[in-house]
Design an enzyme around this catalytic site. Structure first.
Site, short mmCIF file in Angstrom:
data_model
loop_
_atom_site.label_atom_id
_atom_site.label_comp_id
_atom_site.label_asym_id
_atom_site.label_seq_id
_atom_site.Cartn_x
_atom_site.Cartn_y
_atom_site.Cartn_z
N THR A 17 0.82 -1.25 -0.01
CA THR A 17 0.06 0.00 0.04
C THR A 17 1.11 1.17 -0.08
OG1 THR A 17 -0.15 -0.16 2.67
CG2 THR A 17 -1.86 -1.12 1.23
N SER A 19 3.44 4.00 -1.70
CA SER A 19 3.35 4.49 -3.12
C SER A 19 4.17 3.62 -4.06
CB SER A 19 3.75 6.14 -3.26
OG SER A 19 5.02 6.09 -2.81
N ILE A 97 13.63 -5.30 -2.24
CA ILE A 97 13.95 -4.30 -3.09
C ILE A 97 14.45 -3.07 -2.49
CG2 ILE A 97 12.80 -2.77 -4.89
CD1 ILE A 97 12.99 -5.74 -5.56
N THR A 98 13.99 -2.74 -1.22
CA THR A 98 14.29 -1.56 -0.50
C THR A 98 15.95 -1.24 -0.37
OG1 THR A 98 12.76 -2.27 1.29
CG2 THR A 98 14.26 -0.77 1.93
N GLU A 99 16.17 0.17 -0.71
CA GLU A 99 17.25 0.83 -0.57
C GLU A 99 17.48 1.35 0.77
OE1 GLU A 99 18.10 3.34 -3.81
OE2 GLU A 99 20.16 3.88 -3.11
N GLU A 217 30.61 -4.59 -10.35
CA GLU A 217 31.32 -3.26 -10.04
C GLU A 217 32.37 -3.25 -8.93
OE1 GLU A 217 27.38 -1.42 -9.32
OE2 GLU A 217 27.64 -1.59 -7.17
N HIS A 255 25.81 3.03 -4.69
CA HIS A 255 25.58 2.06 -4.05
C HIS A 255 26.53 1.83 -2.78
CE1 HIS A 255 24.31 -0.11 -7.85
NE2 HIS A 255 23.36 0.46 -7.32
#
Lengths: 298, 393
Positions: A17, A19, A97-99, A217, A255
């Site tokens: 829920t 965004s 997914i959270t950064e 990387e 990153h």
């Protein structure tokens, strides 16, 4: 076949829920992914997009829908808890997914996951896509935030620490007419659940995957470990790219994990070791697909 | 983010990690008062900047050295007046040097032996690792290279935490005995607690010293903090000193832009950290020099692009701009409109090459072409990089 997920995988989204979570859950639905449940504490009983039931807990969602994979879009302060909740509920594949999750939180989560059957991918990753067979790869399994339409079902496995570089590689492959078996974003954080090596092993065992692009990387030694394993065990052609040749040492390049600490984790060192291990190293990020095709003999 | 030496001492004091007595001063009077307070001890005065090599540095006013032994409160005031509000140049500051706003007056301890001690997060094992050596006071990289057997590494279980037997083992390996061994164990236990509690990525003490009177002290410290965890450490965020940071990076952070200034002349603006690094690399590959790393994140709003343009154009070295956006989910046309609006607002005094790919890319390219602005379009990353390198010449 593909790896990790296919068109039948039942997905739930934690943080559906919010965004960010809502936007990408909707895109996964439109892509044809079997999104069967959402989880947001205290919003159980509601429905997402008029068709996906929302539950208070992951356990309830799994019991009611049989979901086996979870995408985590929960904000950083609550993300470690969300990962542990998914694992506790018996979810087989947890894609974070959270950064911006604190490293100490991930350290504890990773230690807690030892011996568990669950696999964690991420955090800070674009997710996983196994393209479908429909128009613009519709009907596949899209977990996370990748643009689904750039994919095409095929035989190249892609593994990467970076989201947009993954899209770049996938776009190059699709433009040249070569599809993908599965694309896995393992994330740009220093502590993650699944490594390059883990994914290479899965691609090696997957009959549908015939060739592999591995994108890495600066920072850490994960690409080097994967390359050394591949030199001994991988039967399939691999092309590699390492970003950050021009990055100054000691600076975090976006990153959290992209930081040169010593001589061994520079782009130059990694490229050299990849090449020594028989991986075709792309000179520039524009050449990732063509480098693979040449190595593959296409 | 970095902190000053005096702030590191504050953290040590807070967690009970023993370090020499010391006090920070912003005026010669405060420096004299601090020296008075520690009267009887041998004292040293140190310029506070985020750069190493202070002792061998020089001030632009001709005063030599950012670290001095002092004999009296008067001398503390005299040296402080030569350091405060003066610019210190060291091997790490570059020619422009750093303005000294604070000095620290500290106890100069007698040293029996110098050790090295650090705790950092080890990526390969996903565990904290304690690194220690009997060879302190010099570059640990050199020690690791020349005498790797003198580096002790000890991993700590993330859930169990640091156990007493592990401390005793480490202490014995470094050759501590008796009461001093207990001192050392207490110090490491407290340091580990600090490391965990403050979400450090690294805390390094070099040197850690033993003294003739049996103490074990942290003489100099370097801290690294996990940026992702700063939200839960307002006290540490408050230690941030923007005066010590690149003003362009400070400005960028206000707009959620991830910017790192470099020395080249081709600026780049990219979405995604990996693609941003790769864009710098491809500029270099085709013979150019990147002026910055700039990741605008998943978005690339008009406000962000405008802010990015202003930061980029504020760098006098910049002779051209390369925008590289893979708009996977985002509409390329929206990005194009943002670029045009930003270019119009800031003016466009230097060449701009834009490479757009992804969702609704044809409309985006058409919008750029119809803008009437002097924007060159690149089809691939390679094409765009070649064009901007050629334009800058």
């Amino acid at each position: 076949m593909a790896i990790l997920v296919d068109e039948n995988t039942k997905l739930l989204v934690q943080g559906i829920t919010g965004s960010f979570g809502a936007r990408h859950a909707k895109l996964s639905l439109e892509y044809g992914t079997k999104l069967v449940a959402g989880v947001t504490p205290s919003k159980g009983g509601q429905t997402f997009e008029g068709q996906v039931p929302i539950f208070d807990t992951v356990s309830q969602a799994v019991a009611a829908t049989g979901a086996t994979a979870s995408a985590i879009f929960v904000p950083p302060p609550f993300a470690a808890d969300a990962i542990l909740e998914a694992v506790d509920a018996g979810v087989e594949l947890v894609v974070a997914i959270t950064e911006g999750i604190p490293v100490m939180d991930m350290m504890r989560v990773k230690a807690a996951l030892q011996g568990s059957k669950a696999r964690l991918v991420g955090p800070n990753c674009p997710g996983i896509v196994t393209p479908g067979h429909g128009d613009k790869s519709h009907g596949g399994c899209r977990i996370g935030i990748s643009p689904g339409y750039i994919h095409k079902r095929g035989n190249v496995g892609v593994v990467s620490r970076s989201g947009t570089l993954t899209y770049e590689a996938v776009f190059q492959l699709t433009s040249l007419g070569y599809g993908q078996s599965t694309c896995v974003g393992i994330g740009g954080d220093p502590i993650n659940g699944t490594s390059h090596l883990d994914v290479l092993q899965m691609f090696n065992d997957d009959p549908e995957t015939e060739a592999i692009i591995m994108i890495g990387e600066i920072g850490g030694t994960a690409e080097v470990e994967a390359a050394r394993w591949a030199a001994e065990h991988c039967k399939k052609p691999i092309a590699g790219f390492i970003a950050g040749a021009t990055a100054p040492p000691g600076r975090r390049m976006g990153h959290a994990g992209a930081i040169v600490g010593g001589e061994e984790d520079t782009a130059q060192a990694k490229k050299r070791i990849l090449a020594e291990c028989g991986i075709a190293v792309a000179e520039t990020p524009s050449d990732m697909a063509t480098t693979l095709l040449e190595k593959w003999g296409k | 983010m970095n902190i000053h030496e005096y702030q590191a001492k504050e953290l040590f004091d807070q967690f009970g990690v023993p370090s020499p007595k010391g006090k920070v001063a912003s005026t010669p009077e405060e420096a004299a008062a601090a020296a008075q307070e520690f009267a009887g001890a041998k004292l040293v005065i140190k310029a506070q900047v985020h750069a190493g090599g202070r002792g061998k540095g020089h001030f632009k006013n001709g005063f030599q050295g950012g670290v001095h032994l002092i004999e009296s409160p008067d001398q503390a005031a005299e040296f402080a007046s030569k350091m405060l509000n003066e610019t210190l140049v060291t091997v790490q500051t570059g020619e422009e040097g750093r303005l000294v706003r604070k000095v620290m007056v500290a106890e100069a301890v007698d040293i029996t032996h110098e050790y090295y001690l650090s705790i950092l997060m080890d990526r390969a094992t996903s565990r904290p690792v304690i690194v220690a050596s009997t060879e302190g006071g010099m570059s640990i990289e050199d020690v690791a290279h020349d005498t790797p057997e003198k580096i002790i590494r000890h991993h700590v279980h993330p859930l169990l935490g640091l156990q007493p037997y592990e401390l005793r083992k480490l202490s014995a390996e470094l050759g501590f005995h008796g009461e001093q061994s207990k001192e050392f164990c207490r110090l490491v236990a407290k340091l580990y607690k600090l490391f965990l509690t403050c979400d450090c990525s690294m805390v390094e003490i070099n040197p850690l010293v033993s003294t003739p009177d049996g103490r074990v002290l942290a003489l100099d410290a370097k801290f690294g903090f996990d940026d992702n965890a700063l939200y839960r450490h307002p006290d540490i965020v408050a230690m941030r000193d923007p005066e010590e940071e690149d003003p362009r990076e400070v400005a960028a952070s206000e707009f959620n832009l991830n910017y790192i200034g470099l020395d080249g002349n081709i600026a780049c603006l990219v979405n995604g950290a990996g693609l941003a690094m790769a864009t710098m690399d491809i500029i270099k590959h085709y013979g150019g020099e990147p002026a910055n790393f700039l990741d605008v994140g998943g978005g690339a709003t008009k406000e962000q692009v405008t802010a990015a343009f202003k930061i980029i154009l504020g760098d006098p070295n910049v002779k051209g701009i390369l925008i590289n956006i893979f708009g996977g989910i985002m509409d390329c046309n929206v990005i194009a409109e943002g670029v045009i609006a930003a270019a119009k607002e800031t003016g466009l005094p230097i060449p701009l090459v834009v490479r757009l790919e992804g969702n609704n890319v044809e409309a985006g390219k058409a919008t750029l072409a119809a803008s009437g602005l002097d924007i060159t379009s690149g089809d691939t990353m390679a094409d765009a990089a070649k064009k901007i390198v050629a334009a800058v010449g």
